[in-house]
Design an enzyme around this catalytic site. Structure first.
Site, PDB file in Angstrom:
ATOM      1  N   LYS A 180       0.841  -1.205   0.000  1.00  0.00           N
ATOM      2  CA  LYS A 180       0.000   0.000   0.000  1.00  0.00           C
ATOM      3  C   LYS A 180       0.872   1.250   0.000  1.00  0.00           C
ATOM      4  O   LYS A 180       0.619   2.216  -0.729  1.00  0.00           O
ATOM      5  CB  LYS A 180      -0.953  -0.036   1.207  1.00  0.00           C
TER       6      LYS A 180
ATOM      7  N   GLN B 198      -5.244  -1.814   9.301  1.00  0.00           N
ATOM      8  CA  GLN B 198      -5.041  -3.138   8.705  1.00  0.00           C
ATOM      9  C   GLN B 198      -5.641  -4.214   9.606  1.00  0.00           C
ATOM     10  O   GLN B 198      -5.397  -4.233  10.821  1.00  0.00           O
ATOM     11  CB  GLN B 198      -3.541  -3.377   8.477  1.00  0.00           C
TER      12      GLN B 198
ATOM     13  N   ASP C 174     -11.724   2.129   3.668  1.00  0.00           N
ATOM     14  CA  ASP C 174     -12.037   0.711   3.458  1.00  0.00           C
ATOM     15  C   ASP C 174     -13.539   0.470   3.301  1.00  0.00           C
ATOM     16  O   ASP C 174     -13.939  -0.644   2.944  1.00  0.00           O
ATOM     17  CB  ASP C 174     -11.592  -0.100   4.689  1.00  0.00           C
TER      18      ASP C 174
HETATM   19  N1  GUN Z   1      -7.015  -7.252   5.635  1.00  0.00           N
HETATM   20  C1  GUN Z   1      -7.264  -7.996   4.530  1.00  0.00           C
HETATM   21  N2  GUN Z   1      -7.858  -7.239   3.582  1.00  0.00           N
HETATM   22  C2  GUN Z   1      -7.999  -6.004   4.109  1.00  0.00           C
HETATM   23  C3  GUN Z   1      -8.541  -4.793   3.598  1.00  0.00           C
HETATM   24  O1  GUN Z   1      -9.039  -4.701   2.464  1.00  0.00           O
HETATM   25  N3  GUN Z   1      -8.486  -3.737   4.441  1.00  0.00           N
HETATM   26  C4  GUN Z   1      -7.975  -3.815   5.683  1.00  0.00           C
HETATM   27  N4  GUN Z   1      -7.988  -2.729   6.445  1.00  0.00           N
HETATM   28  N5  GUN Z   1      -7.466  -4.924   6.190  1.00  0.00           N
HETATM   29  C5  GUN Z   1      -7.485  -6.010   5.393  1.00  0.00           C
END
Ligand code: GUN
Length: 278
Positions: free
Chosen positions: A52, A96, A119
């Protein structure tokens, strides 16, 4: 004839290129800002967070990384989110997941301002998604929809089977498919007669997190198969779909890696730009 492979890597790269062009020429103070919070040392999460950060750099998004120890207290985490909510430089906040045991994930997600919830996990945004209102929606299902759109198939009225009912993928994917007029069946590891249910799918979205859970013979000939799984088996990455046999039956299929994975990050960047009003 084997299926056409949907090249998520290329589609995601094109999207990133387009976003980079849209942000070119902006001074640092005028760029969108994404805050990413990682708590603990889950190795897979560390990899995702690094990806990211790299995407932000490539496109011209300011990234604010917060890597916190696994024993970070509730108060400290909520205080950080409060500061990010108030920061004028931060347009999107991502915590996350999964969070270490003992941290109340719902409380943490709910502390993010809905208008910075990049998200789309905040209950307010989930409600908007299911009501068919435009909102920031979860990145992986958005990536799935973009891949389906890339095939040119008309989704309206198609039988769509979503395997897996997670809050991150399965449930929001079902909401998005419904809004595109698909007939949606959700199933999961405890569904009775799962093979028969999956065989009905003109579109199959596999997101259970179990390697090769969806076998080739469960795929209706001509179906479009989207494999969201990222499972490590003997050092190799494999999806939730038994790839080779499914390839022989499907019309389109996503590979693992190089299918849904890169799209998730491209959609995260897209959501960040949207929240920043770009
Ligand atoms: N863990 C696995 N996929 C995601 C996601 O799309 N966003 C977040 N914040 N954590 C994750």
């Amino acid at each position: 004839m084997p299926a056409s492979i949907i090249d998520g890597k290329k589609i995601a790269a094109d999207l990133r290129k387009d976003m980079k062009a849209r942000l070119s020429g902006r001074s640092e103070g005028d760029r969108p800002g994404l805050a990413v919070v990682l708590v603990g040392d889950d190795p897979a999460s560390a990899v995702y967070v690094n990806q990211k950060e790299k995407a932000c750099r490539e496109i011209g998004v300011n990234s604010f990384m917060h890597r916190l120890p696994g024993d970070t207290g509730r108060g400290e985490l909520l205080a950080l989110i409060g500061r990010l909510n108030a920061s004028r430089e931060v347009h999107g906040i991502l915590v996350q997941l999964p969070l270490p045991e003992g941290i109340d994930t719902k409380e943490v997600i709910s502390a993010i301002l809905p208008q910075k919830d990049v998200d789309g996990f905040h209950p307010y945004n989930i409600g908007r998604l299911w009501s068919g209102e435009s909102t920031v929606a979860p990145c992986t299902p958005m990536g799935i929809m973009a891949l389906l759109d890339s095939t040119g198939i008309e989704m309206k009225g198609l039988e769509t089977v979503v395997v897996g009912r997670s809050n991150i993928v399965g449930k929001p994917a079902a909401a998005m498919l419904l809004s595109r007029h698909c007939t949606v069946t959700m199933c999961h590891s405890r569904t009775k007669d799962l093979p028969d249910v999956v065989r009905r799918g003109d579109i199959v979205v596999a997101a259970v997190g179990i390697p090769n859970f969806v076998t080739g013979e469960m795929i209706k000939p001509g179906a479009v198969v989207i494999d969201v799984g990222i499972n490590r088996v003997d050092g190799a990455l494999v999806g939730d779909v038994e790839f080779e046999p499914a390839l022989q039956r499907a019309s389109f299929i996503t590979p693992v890696p190089g299918g849904v994975g890169p799209m998730t990050i491209a959609m995260l960047m897209q959501n960040t730009l949207q929240l920043a009003g770009v």
